[in-house]
Design an enzyme around this catalytic site. Structure first.
Site, PDB file in Angstrom:
ATOM      1  N   LYS A 129      37.193  12.222  43.430  1.00 23.04           N
ATOM      2  CA  LYS A 129      36.450  11.943  44.668  1.00 23.04           C
ATOM      3  C   LYS A 129      36.954  12.840  45.793  1.00 23.04           C
ATOM      4  O   LYS A 129      36.165  13.392  46.549  1.00 23.04           O
ATOM      5  CB  LYS A 129      36.569  10.468  45.036  1.00 23.04           C
ATOM      6  CG  LYS A 129      35.703   9.628  44.120  1.00 23.04           C
ATOM      7  CD  LYS A 129      35.677   8.173  44.474  1.00 23.04           C
ATOM      8  CE  LYS A 129      34.692   7.454  43.561  1.00 23.04           C
ATOM      9  NZ  LYS A 129      35.186   6.188  43.073  1.00 23.04           N
ATOM     10  N   LYS A 210      22.583  12.928  32.536  1.00 19.99           N
ATOM     11  CA  LYS A 210      22.895  11.500  32.425  1.00 19.99           C
ATOM     12  C   LYS A 210      22.164  10.742  33.541  1.00 19.99           C
ATOM     13  O   LYS A 210      22.205  11.166  34.699  1.00 19.99           O
ATOM     14  CB  LYS A 210      24.405  11.323  32.587  1.00 19.99           C
ATOM     15  CG  LYS A 210      24.860   9.878  32.561  1.00 19.99           C
ATOM     16  CD  LYS A 210      26.364   9.816  32.769  1.00 19.99           C
ATOM     17  CE  LYS A 210      26.896   8.409  32.688  1.00 19.99           C
ATOM     18  NZ  LYS A 210      27.040   7.696  33.916  1.00 19.99           N
ATOM     19  N   LYS A 213      22.398   6.885  39.526  1.00 14.03           N
ATOM     20  CA  LYS A 213      21.922   6.755  40.915  1.00 14.03           C
ATOM     21  C   LYS A 213      22.241   8.018  41.704  1.00 14.03           C
ATOM     22  O   LYS A 213      21.462   8.450  42.529  1.00 14.03           O
ATOM     23  CB  LYS A 213      22.637   5.595  41.616  1.00 14.03           C
ATOM     24  CG  LYS A 213      22.266   4.245  41.103  1.00 14.03           C
ATOM     25  CD  LYS A 213      23.000   3.178  41.870  1.00 14.03           C
ATOM     26  CE  LYS A 213      24.452   3.027  41.471  1.00 14.03           C
ATOM     27  NZ  LYS A 213      24.680   2.344  40.210  1.00 14.03           N
TER      28      LYS A 213
HETATM   29  P1  ADP Z   1      25.559   5.130  38.265  1.00 11.12           P
HETATM   30  O1  ADP Z   1      25.954   6.363  37.468  1.00 11.12           O
HETATM   31  O2  ADP Z   1      24.079   4.968  38.341  1.00 11.12           O
HETATM   32  O3  ADP Z   1      26.231   5.100  39.643  1.00 11.12           O
HETATM   33  P2  ADP Z   1      27.559   3.220  37.556  1.00 11.12           P
HETATM   34  O4  ADP Z   1      28.597   4.304  37.547  1.00 11.12           O
HETATM   35  O5  ADP Z   1      27.561   2.217  38.660  1.00 11.12           O
HETATM   36  O6  ADP Z   1      26.100   3.904  37.460  1.00 11.12           O
HETATM   37  O7  ADP Z   1      27.612   2.492  36.157  1.00 11.12           O
HETATM   38  C1  ADP Z   1      27.538   1.107  35.940  1.00 11.12           C
HETATM   39  C2  ADP Z   1      27.597   0.885  34.439  1.00 11.12           C
HETATM   40  O8  ADP Z   1      26.434   1.465  33.792  1.00 11.12           O
HETATM   41  C3  ADP Z   1      28.803   1.535  33.776  1.00 11.12           C
HETATM   42  O9  ADP Z   1      29.276   0.661  32.762  1.00 11.12           O
HETATM   43  C4  ADP Z   1      28.261   2.812  33.171  1.00 11.12           C
HETATM   44  O10 ADP Z   1      29.006   3.221  32.026  1.00 11.12           O
HETATM   45  C5  ADP Z   1      26.839   2.404  32.786  1.00 11.12           C
HETATM   46  N1  ADP Z   1      25.934   3.568  32.841  1.00 11.12           N
HETATM   47  C6  ADP Z   1      25.488   4.177  33.975  1.00 11.12           C
HETATM   48  N2  ADP Z   1      24.658   5.200  33.678  1.00 11.12           N
HETATM   49  C7  ADP Z   1      24.580   5.265  32.323  1.00 11.12           C
HETATM   50  C8  ADP Z   1      23.863   6.120  31.406  1.00 11.12           C
HETATM   51  N3  ADP Z   1      23.062   7.089  31.829  1.00 11.12           N
HETATM   52  N4  ADP Z   1      24.005   5.895  30.075  1.00 11.12           N
HETATM   53  C9  ADP Z   1      24.816   4.876  29.645  1.00 11.12           C
HETATM   54  N5  ADP Z   1      25.514   4.053  30.455  1.00 11.12           N
HETATM   55  C10 ADP Z   1      25.403   4.221  31.781  1.00 11.12           C
END
Ligand code: ADP
Ligand code: TRP
Length: 346
Positions: A129, A210, A213
């Protein structure tokens, strides 16, 4: 389970005193990646794990990035509703809001006194970060101690997390050991947890990266009709002409279809890709996208109905959170009492 979905195969577990815990940050609208990557495992765990399941909404953690109270409240509400709509059953799992268990902040302080600065300085997630230009607050630096307190508070034995969070669970292990050694002569006042790396499907976003958000490439769970079709229409494909053979193996639409269709249907669709036609009509990416939108809409239909119901009845959601918080606090107070005693605070 309230509706069909991928099952997560768990290794045999028999210890009913085992506790599984995982936290989710309320940081944006839930998308297909979150569902297949995290929510589906929580639902499988609540049904198959022999001990108690603790799932919480990490709102204290979210304060490291969200500084708008109304926005945070809304995100917490949306996450709670999504979890319940997708099938978290409050009779099987404890779904609570982190800030409803304020004991966790006291345990964070106790842990801070046995945590070296060097340990926190080595955190990859913090370093990443900072490398991306974020000006860190002390809270962001201290995040792993709060996460360790979340984990150690209910004496969790198993912590399912994504790859990026494994190091934080290892830090929680170190903090538990240091606390027990320094304050309790090695007695297991705090229990060392094990991380379980989620083997979840990797879900691509509309741009093929991937789904996240942070990349603006998500397909939200509860879109439907025209809006859903429009989002699915944005999934990037190559420019093969309609009627020419298509390569399913490299197609983002096909990768997403795999999350929903059964093997028989996938084989049929793969045949249409190879031939570039379906029966006598040409088959192209547009048709594959129509199939995908229909699958998403159908798969989440029962959850969407519950989502709409719960959104209109926030008091039902609040009642679940309060009931769960009561159980989580009971467990937390017991651990905190033992820790205070060990430290000489009681
Ligand atoms: P984002 O990448 O949208 O900010 P987070 O980091 O908050 O999502 O992830 C929340 C949960 O969802 C975690 O357990 C993460 O491993 C899972 N996750 C997020 N995006 C994916 C993806 N594209 N494929 C599989 N798992 C995901
Ligand atoms: N740090 C986790 C994330 O960003 C969320 C989290 C907070 C968590 N506390 C936890 C996960 C305890 C597992 C256990 O995804």
């Amino acid at each position: 389970m309230t509706f069909g979905g991928p099952r997560v195969i768990l290794a045999p577990m028999s210890d009913a005193s085992a506790r599984v815990l995982t936290g989710i940050q309320p940081s944006g609208t839930i998308h297909l990646g979150n569902y297949f990557g995290a929510i589906a495992q929580c639902i499988a765990l609540q049904n198959e794990f022999p001990g108690e399941s603790f799932f919480f909404i990490a709102d204290y953690h979210a304060l490291t990035t969200i500084h708008d109270g109304d926005r945070l409240r809304e995100l917490v509400r949306e996450l709670a509703v999504t979890y319940l709509a997708c099938g978290i059953d409050p009779d099987k799992a404890i779904l609570y809001r982190q800030s409803d268990v304020p004991e966790v902040t006291e345990l964070t302080w106790l842990l801070s006194t046995v945590t070296g600065m060097g340990l926190l300085e080595r955190a990859h997630s913090y370093k990443d970060k900072v490398a991306h230009g974020i000006k860190p607050s002390a809270g962001l630096f201290f995040y792993p101690a709060l996460m360790a307190a979340d984990i150690l508070m209910p004496r969790s034995t198993l912590v399912p997390v994504g790859k990026d969070q494994v190091q934080h669970v290892e830090m929680a292990q170190d903090m538990a050991t240091h606390f027990n050694e320094r304050f309790a002569g090695g007695a297991p006042v705090l229990v060392r947890p094990e991380a379980r790396l989620s083997k979840a499907a990797y879900v691509p976003g509309t741009d093929g990266k991937k789904m996240s958000k942070s990349y603006g490439n998500t397909i939200p769970l509860f879109e439907s009709g025209k809006r859903l079709k429009k989002i699915v229409g944005q999934v990037v494909t190559d420019s093969t002409n309609l009627g020419d053979p298509l390569d399913a193996a490299t197609c983002n639409v096909f990768a997403l279809l795999k999350l929903f269709a059964d093997e028989g249907e996938l084989e049929r669709i793969e045949g249409w890709y190879r031939a570039g036609k379906r029966e006598d009509a040409p088959f192209g990416y547009g048709h594959a996208k129509q199939l995908l939108a229909a699958h998403i809409e159908q798969f989440f239909a029962p959850a969407r109905a519950r989502y709409e119901h719960l959104t209109a009845h926030p008091e039902e959601v609040e009642a679940v959170l309060q009931r769960s918080a009561t159980r989580a606090r009971e467990v937390a107070q017991k651990t905190l009492y033992d820790c205070r005693r060990a430290c000489g605070l009681v």
